[in-house]
Design a protein around this motif. Structure first.
Motif, PDB file in Angstrom:
ATOM      1  N   ASN A  22      30.022  25.670  34.362  1.00  0.00           N
ATOM      2  CA  ASN A  22      31.744  25.526  34.699  1.00  0.00           C
ATOM      3  C   ASN A  22      31.846  26.883  35.588  1.00  0.00           C
ATOM      4  O   ASN A  22      32.501  26.760  36.552  1.00  0.00           O
ATOM      5  CB  ASN A  22      32.445  25.900  33.402  1.00  0.00           C
ATOM      6  N   ALA A  23      31.464  28.052  35.408  1.00  0.00           N
ATOM      7  CA  ALA A  23      31.711  29.330  36.444  1.00  0.00           C
ATOM      8  C   ALA A  23      31.264  29.008  37.755  1.00  0.00           C
ATOM      9  O   ALA A  23      32.101  29.102  38.538  1.00  0.00           O
ATOM     10  CB  ALA A  23      31.239  30.417  35.651  1.00  0.00           C
ATOM     11  N   ILE A  24      30.013  28.418  37.771  1.00  0.00           N
ATOM     12  CA  ILE A  24      29.291  28.304  39.010  1.00  0.00           C
ATOM     13  C   ILE A  24      30.272  27.018  39.856  1.00  0.00           C
ATOM     14  O   ILE A  24      30.644  27.196  40.873  1.00  0.00           O
ATOM     15  CB  ILE A  24      28.005  27.663  38.777  1.00  0.00           C
ATOM     16  N   SER A  25      30.629  26.044  38.977  1.00  0.00           N
ATOM     17  CA  SER A  25      31.477  25.008  39.652  1.00  0.00           C
ATOM     18  C   SER A  25      32.819  25.692  40.232  1.00  0.00           C
ATOM     19  O   SER A  25      33.083  25.358  41.355  1.00  0.00           O
ATOM     20  CB  SER A  25      31.705  24.272  38.674  1.00  0.00           C
ATOM     21  N   LEU A  26      33.458  26.544  39.679  1.00  0.00           N
ATOM     22  CA  LEU A  26      34.501  27.050  39.833  1.00  0.00           C
ATOM     23  C   LEU A  26      34.325  28.007  41.193  1.00  0.00           C
ATOM     24  O   LEU A  26      35.347  27.975  42.301  1.00  0.00           O
ATOM     25  CB  LEU A  26      35.121  28.085  38.940  1.00  0.00           C
ATOM     26  N   VAL A  27      33.231  28.576  41.272  1.00  0.00           N
ATOM     27  CA  VAL A  27      32.803  29.412  42.548  1.00  0.00           C
ATOM     28  C   VAL A  27      32.861  28.583  43.791  1.00  0.00           C
ATOM     29  O   VAL A  27      33.027  28.734  44.635  1.00  0.00           O
ATOM     30  CB  VAL A  27      31.806  30.266  42.019  1.00  0.00           C
ATOM     31  N   MET A  28      31.901  27.556  43.486  1.00  0.00           N
ATOM     32  CA  MET A  28      31.426  26.739  44.681  1.00  0.00           C
ATOM     33  C   MET A  28      32.687  25.848  45.037  1.00  0.00           C
ATOM     34  O   MET A  28      32.965  25.311  46.209  1.00  0.00           O
ATOM     35  CB  MET A  28      30.480  25.493  44.155  1.00  0.00           C
ATOM     36  N   GLY A  29      33.781  25.411  44.108  1.00  0.00           N
ATOM     37  CA  GLY A  29      35.052  24.718  44.588  1.00  0.00           C
ATOM     38  C   GLY A  29      34.831  23.517  45.235  1.00  0.00           C
ATOM     39  O   GLY A  29      34.139  22.660  44.864  1.00  0.00           O
ATOM     40  N   ASP A  30      35.461  23.243  46.378  1.00  0.00           N
ATOM     41  CA  ASP A  30      35.563  22.306  47.221  1.00  0.00           C
ATOM     42  C   ASP A  30      34.198  21.897  47.835  1.00  0.00           C
ATOM     43  O   ASP A  30      33.932  20.777  48.485  1.00  0.00           O
ATOM     44  CB  ASP A  30      36.638  22.369  48.148  1.00  0.00           C
ATOM     45  N   LEU A  31      33.314  22.805  47.902  1.00  0.00           N
ATOM     46  CA  LEU A  31      31.901  22.592  48.640  1.00  0.00           C
ATOM     47  C   LEU A  31      31.254  21.641  47.769  1.00  0.00           C
ATOM     48  O   LEU A  31      30.202  20.968  48.349  1.00  0.00           O
ATOM     49  CB  LEU A  31      31.232  23.840  48.539  1.00  0.00           C
ATOM     50  N   LEU A  32      31.437  21.348  46.470  1.00  0.00           N
ATOM     51  CA  LEU A  32      30.754  20.276  45.758  1.00  0.00           C
ATOM     52  C   LEU A  32      31.303  18.895  46.151  1.00  0.00           C
ATOM     53  O   LEU A  32      30.455  17.973  45.868  1.00  0.00           O
ATOM     54  CB  LEU A  32      30.857  20.783  44.536  1.00  0.00           C
ATOM     55  N   GLY A  33      32.321  18.828  46.589  1.00  0.00           N
ATOM     56  CA  GLY A  33      32.967  17.346  47.169  1.00  0.00           C
ATOM     57  C   GLY A  33      32.704  17.404  48.579  1.00  0.00           C
ATOM     58  O   GLY A  33      31.798  17.921  49.189  1.00  0.00           O
ATOM     59  N   ASP A  34      33.294  16.620  48.989  1.00  0.00           N
ATOM     60  CA  ASP A  34      33.226  15.948  50.568  1.00  0.00           C
ATOM     61  C   ASP A  34      34.149  16.910  51.320  1.00  0.00           C
ATOM     62  O   ASP A  34      33.910  16.975  52.503  1.00  0.00           O
ATOM     63  CB  ASP A  34      33.698  14.857  50.886  1.00  0.00           C
TER      64      ASP A  34
END
Length: 120
Positions: free
Chosen positions: A104-116
């Protein structure tokens, strides 16, 4: 060995250990089956090599998180079967909770980069 390399190896070991414990929740299995279950569960993204799996199984057994016994595989070959212990179940719950927090923490840091919509 540089500190960064050691930390990376520790993270990978911990992840494999957690996945092995998770695999054994469904019942005892021998090494080849454990590897195949992890690979299939990851949609073949993860490739579990014997050189990583068996040291992980020995590490888990040394820590009392799994137990083992000799038996016959599906092809009637002698194989070592591993079973999750009560301590292993407790450890899995703890590791799964920490893993969820980290993911969850990594997802928060990566933010929009994980989407398009991310700029890189």
């Amino acid at each position: 060995m540089p500190k960064r390399k050691t930390e990376s190896n520790d993270m990978l070991k911990g992840s494999l250990d957690m996945m092995v414990l998770r695999t054994l929740v469904i019942g005892e299995a021998h090494g080849h089956t454990i590897a195949k279950i992890i690979e299939r569960s990851s949609e073949d993204v993860l490739d579990v090599e014997q050189g990583s799996l068996y040291p992980a199984l020995h590490r888990l057994e040394d820590r009392g998180l799994v137990s083992s016994h000799w038996g016959a595989s599906e092809s009637n070959r002698r194989a070592r079967f591993y079973r999750l212990t009560a301590a292993g179940k407790k450890q899995l719950r703890s590791e799964a909770s920490r893993w969820k927090q980290m993911a969850n923490a990594i997802s928060l840091v990566m933010g929009d980069l994980l989407g398009d919509g991310g700029d890189v």
